[in-house]
Enzyme design. Sequence first.
Site, PDB file in Angstrom:
ATOM      1  N   ASP A  24       0.831  -1.210   0.000  1.00 32.91           N
ATOM      2  CA  ASP A  24       0.000   0.000   0.000  1.00 32.91           C
ATOM      3  C   ASP A  24       0.864   1.257   0.000  1.00 32.91           C
ATOM      4  O   ASP A  24       0.529   2.254  -0.651  1.00 32.91           O
ATOM      5  CB  ASP A  24      -0.920   0.011   1.226  1.00 32.91           C
ATOM      6  CG  ASP A  24      -1.990  -1.068   1.120  1.00 32.91           C
ATOM      7  OD1 ASP A  24      -2.172  -1.607  -0.001  1.00 32.91           O
ATOM      8  OD2 ASP A  24      -2.620  -1.383   2.145  1.00 32.91           O
TER       9      ASP A  24
ATOM     10  N   LYS B  57     -15.061 -24.458 -23.870  1.00 34.40           N
ATOM     11  CA  LYS B  57     -16.017 -23.364 -24.046  1.00 34.40           C
ATOM     12  C   LYS B  57     -16.276 -22.770 -22.666  1.00 34.40           C
ATOM     13  O   LYS B  57     -16.969 -23.360 -21.837  1.00 34.40           O
ATOM     14  CB  LYS B  57     -17.314 -23.871 -24.681  1.00 34.40           C
ATOM     15  CG  LYS B  57     -18.272 -22.743 -25.017  1.00 34.40           C
ATOM     16  CD  LYS B  57     -19.405 -23.240 -25.899  1.00 34.40           C
ATOM     17  CE  LYS B  57     -20.266 -22.104 -26.415  1.00 34.40           C
ATOM     18  NZ  LYS B  57     -20.865 -21.279 -25.382  1.00 34.40           N
TER      19      LYS B  57
ATOM     20  N   ARG C 216     -19.959  -7.845 -26.091  1.00 26.92           N
ATOM     21  CA  ARG C 216     -20.289  -8.263 -27.446  1.00 26.92           C
ATOM     22  C   ARG C 216     -21.477  -7.476 -27.996  1.00 26.92           C
ATOM     23  O   ARG C 216     -21.498  -7.125 -29.181  1.00 26.92           O
ATOM     24  CB  ARG C 216     -20.608  -9.759 -27.417  1.00 26.92           C
ATOM     25  CG  ARG C 216     -20.977 -10.341 -28.734  1.00 26.92           C
ATOM     26  CD  ARG C 216     -20.993 -11.863 -28.644  1.00 26.92           C
ATOM     27  NE  ARG C 216     -21.434 -12.425 -29.895  1.00 26.92           N
ATOM     28  CZ  ARG C 216     -22.709 -12.559 -30.237  1.00 26.92           C
ATOM     29  NH1 ARG C 216     -23.649 -12.184 -29.407  1.00 26.92           N
ATOM     30  NH2 ARG C 216     -23.032 -13.060 -31.399  1.00 26.92           N
TER      31      ARG C 216
ATOM     32  N   GLU D  74     -12.953 -14.367 -22.864  1.00 29.53           N
ATOM     33  CA  GLU D  74     -14.052 -14.543 -21.912  1.00 29.53           C
ATOM     34  C   GLU D  74     -13.630 -14.081 -20.525  1.00 29.53           C
ATOM     35  O   GLU D  74     -12.565 -14.447 -20.040  1.00 29.53           O
ATOM     36  CB  GLU D  74     -14.385 -16.054 -21.877  1.00 29.53           C
ATOM     37  CG  GLU D  74     -15.723 -16.372 -21.316  1.00 29.53           C
ATOM     38  CD  GLU D  74     -16.816 -16.446 -22.391  1.00 29.53           C
ATOM     39  OE1 GLU D  74     -16.565 -16.077 -23.570  1.00 29.53           O
ATOM     40  OE2 GLU D  74     -17.927 -16.862 -22.029  1.00 29.53           O
TER      41      GLU D  74
ATOM     42  N   LYS E 235     -21.924 -28.814 -26.658  1.00 31.48           N
ATOM     43  CA  LYS E 235     -22.209 -28.521 -25.247  1.00 31.48           C
ATOM     44  C   LYS E 235     -22.308 -29.795 -24.419  1.00 31.48           C
ATOM     45  O   LYS E 235     -22.690 -30.844 -24.915  1.00 31.48           O
ATOM     46  CB  LYS E 235     -23.535 -27.771 -25.148  1.00 31.48           C
ATOM     47  CG  LYS E 235     -23.419 -26.324 -25.538  1.00 31.48           C
ATOM     48  CD  LYS E 235     -24.584 -25.589 -24.911  1.00 31.48           C
ATOM     49  CE  LYS E 235     -24.393 -24.100 -24.935  1.00 31.48           C
ATOM     50  NZ  LYS E 235     -25.333 -23.420 -24.054  1.00 31.48           N
TER      51      LYS E 235
ATOM     52  N   CYS F  83     -39.382 -40.260  14.835  1.00 31.58           N
ATOM     53  CA  CYS F  83     -39.792 -40.940  16.065  1.00 31.58           C
ATOM     54  C   CYS F  83     -40.358 -39.997  17.107  1.00 31.58           C
ATOM     55  O   CYS F  83     -40.796 -40.451  18.162  1.00 31.58           O
ATOM     56  CB  CYS F  83     -38.617 -41.723  16.652  1.00 31.58           C
ATOM     57  SG  CYS F  83     -37.359 -40.669  17.388  1.00 31.58           S
TER      58      CYS F  83
HETATM   59  S1  IVH Z   1     -14.578 -18.682 -30.466  1.00 31.09           S
HETATM   60  C1  IVH Z   1     -15.625 -16.870 -34.309  1.00 31.09           C
HETATM   61  N1  IVH Z   1     -13.708 -19.993 -28.387  1.00 31.09           N
HETATM   62  O1  IVH Z   1     -18.958 -18.936 -26.852  1.00 31.09           O
HETATM   63  C2  IVH Z   1     -15.809 -17.695 -33.126  1.00 31.09           C
HETATM   64  N2  IVH Z   1     -15.772 -18.842 -28.196  1.00 31.09           N
HETATM   65  O2  IVH Z   1     -19.190 -17.776 -29.494  1.00 31.09           O
HETATM   66  C3  IVH Z   1     -15.883 -16.883 -31.923  1.00 31.09           C
HETATM   67  N3  IVH Z   1     -16.791 -19.020 -25.947  1.00 31.09           N
HETATM   68  O3  IVH Z   1     -20.167 -16.168 -25.890  1.00 31.09           O
HETATM   69  C4  IVH Z   1     -15.953 -17.644 -30.671  1.00 31.09           C
HETATM   70  N4  IVH Z   1     -15.200 -20.241 -25.053  1.00 31.09           N
HETATM   71  O4  IVH Z   1     -17.613 -16.043 -25.603  1.00 31.09           O
HETATM   72  C5  IVH Z   1     -14.692 -19.226 -28.875  1.00 31.09           C
HETATM   73  N5  IVH Z   1     -12.780 -21.182 -26.632  1.00 31.09           N
HETATM   74  C6  IVH Z   1     -13.746 -20.410 -27.114  1.00 31.09           C
HETATM   75  C7  IVH Z   1     -14.862 -20.023 -26.336  1.00 31.09           C
HETATM   76  C8  IVH Z   1     -15.862 -19.248 -26.909  1.00 31.09           C
HETATM   77  C9  IVH Z   1     -16.341 -19.642 -24.836  1.00 31.09           C
HETATM   78  C10 IVH Z   1     -18.071 -18.294 -26.013  1.00 31.09           C
HETATM   79  C11 IVH Z   1     -18.017 -16.926 -26.579  1.00 31.09           C
HETATM   80  C12 IVH Z   1     -19.421 -16.672 -26.967  1.00 31.09           C
HETATM   81  C13 IVH Z   1     -19.957 -18.018 -27.253  1.00 31.09           C
HETATM   82  C14 IVH Z   1     -20.237 -18.184 -28.719  1.00 31.09           C
END
Ligand code: IVH
Length: 689
Positions: free
Chosen positions: A39, A120, A141, A177, A318, A427
């Site tokens: 700090d 993902k 986005r 992300e 997914k 009980c």
């Molecule tokens: S690539 C052109 N890679 O999925 C392709 N997206 O895109 C762009 N997401 O909400 C996406 N992990 O934030 C890519 N390893 C990854 C990802 C990823 C998560 C999410 C992204 C978006 C959704 C669809």
Amino acid sequence: MSVSVETLGRVAWLRREIGIHDRAYYELDAPTIPDSAYDALFRELRELEAAHPELVAPDSPTQRVGGRPLAQFAPVTHAAPMLSIQTETDTGASGAEHFDSRVRRELELAAEVEYVAELKFDGLAVSLRFEQGIFTQGATRGDGVTGEDVTQNLKTIRDIPLRLAGEAPPLLEVRGEVYIRRDDLLRYNEKAQARGEKPLVNPRNGAAGSIRQLDPNIAARRPLKFFAYGIGATDGWNLPATQQELLDALSNFGLPVCAHRVVARGWRELADFHDRIGKERARIPFDIDGVVYKVNSLALQDRLGFRSREPRWAVAHKYPAEEARTTVLAIDVQVGRTGALTPVAKLQPVFVGGVTVSNATLHNEEEVRRKDVRVGDAVIVRRAGDVIPEVVAVVFDARPMKASEDDLFTRVPLHPPFELPETCPQCGSHVAREEGGAIARCSGGLVCPAQARGALLHFASRRAMDIEGLGDKLVDQLILGGHVKTPADLYDLTVHALALLDRMGEKSAENIVQAIEKSRHTSLARFIFALGIRNVGESTARDLARHFGSLAALQNADAAALESIPDIGPIVAESIVDFFAEMHNRGEIARLVGAGVHWEEHEGAANTLSGPLVGKLFVLTGTLPGLKREDARALIEAAGGKVSGSVSKKTSYVVAGEEAGSKLDRARELGIAILDETELLKLLHGECS
Ligand code: IVH
């Protein structure tokens, strides 16, 4: 005013030093200096920058701490649109094969295609703009073309470098992300609740909600992290040839890139990655909702191009969601093998983690209070891997409310906070509190059906009543067949009844009955131990027998008398007092004594005629609300009274429950005192009715 060389040097040194400590603290989790020293460095830098505003640099660590709240977010048009990704639920091997064959058909390629398989991440997608290596703007986005300027919030994320390392291009848009680790979320929520703030419902909402706050001080307090997975617009950069090299390059610029990724040849290796990550998912410290397959070669990506807003070179597969939202229909209380009471949420059935879940554990009362789960609430349930489903959090905004009775303009929750019952739902014995109230336990150890198996096995064990041959298989059979519920029932077993059991010959049945018979003669210490009083082991049982000499003296001892014995502390004393305070337990003991279980007593005797009911004759009729007929009988006998089957002039009291019939009529005719259960219990305690 010009800046001295010393000041310039000091500012540069402070920034470097703070950078080193930041890395140690945030990335390596191993602080190198005390907070106060850090700090002091930070304060000195801020003061120097305030005195010499021309020195303020966009990548100075002082730029991370949130500025003033914004009135609204400014719109940002992405230099290259932020695409979404085609998401498929056909996720098995056939899903990977389908994607691969589509890619090869469109590329007119017969040979195997190389892919990168990534996680993902389940957070919020953002775009980071770096100009000359400096982080200048960050955006959500939005609709993919225009997002919101959330630069201030993103700057608070330590993972995001304010200046890229190495030789950065004049322009680089990084896509990735924002997320929160599950362990960080738990830690954050504990602190938030201690401060009386609302907890974050889950990592994804936590990440998205934090970035959408107008006040950057809020984001600064949240444990946000970032992973880069792609790029948007670039200028003056010699693009790498593949996605894999692109991620390596981003990593070299100092951006966090997730290590869980593979270069996969052909669809089989993609499917393997999908399976492997599916199994490891619970051990990955942050939430993912699937995997993403991307064509590795950027040249091939270009050839494949886009269809509407989605690239044709990538697909997301997914996993079943591990968390889902549903409604609490009721909160039930289950009694475990050791008598511990566990609240369980009965849920509107919901598909989560690959199965339909209609119950979720709430662990204990404290947990329900802490999460404040109530009937009617919308909740997030989680089922990860094979873990028992649990209620993670309440969606407070959706809580059913009503107008307050005191003030019609105030709205209050429709349902009150959860409370555990005072008596065991199995009980009816009273519920005792342990460990400062955190654990609630049924005190009817001897009579509670939920605890029957453990109680019987313990009662019969070698160091207790030593009934040879009464092992767990036999006990299970006896309980399932309805032959035995409590230890006293053992003494009613006949060779005939036992011989009818599976895998039990006449001879073995005789042996068991003999072993039970033999156990009638025991010692007071063994008998006390056999009762299975919580926290009373063999040696405590021996101490108690030696000290009190008789069961009657022990039963009537208060906590102070118990604590006067060496080695007996308040916890053990409380367990003993709780146990004997429970009438069901006393009734069971009386039944055991009535069945002929006996021992040598040093003083007084529990099983001779004494007690408040000596000379009184009782008749029981109808169903009592809490006591079973045989328990009531045992209690009366233990207090010196007698029980008979028919009403006569000699009868002192008729104890009448529900649906009492002719015996009650006869008692009225003869003018005999009629008691209900409560009055009987008062009488047993020596209070006159
Ligand atoms: S690539 C052109 N890679 O999925 C392709 N997206 O895109 C762009 N997401 O909400 C996406 N992990 O934030 C890519 N390893 C990854 C990802 C990823 C998560 C999410 C992204 C978006 C959704 C669809």
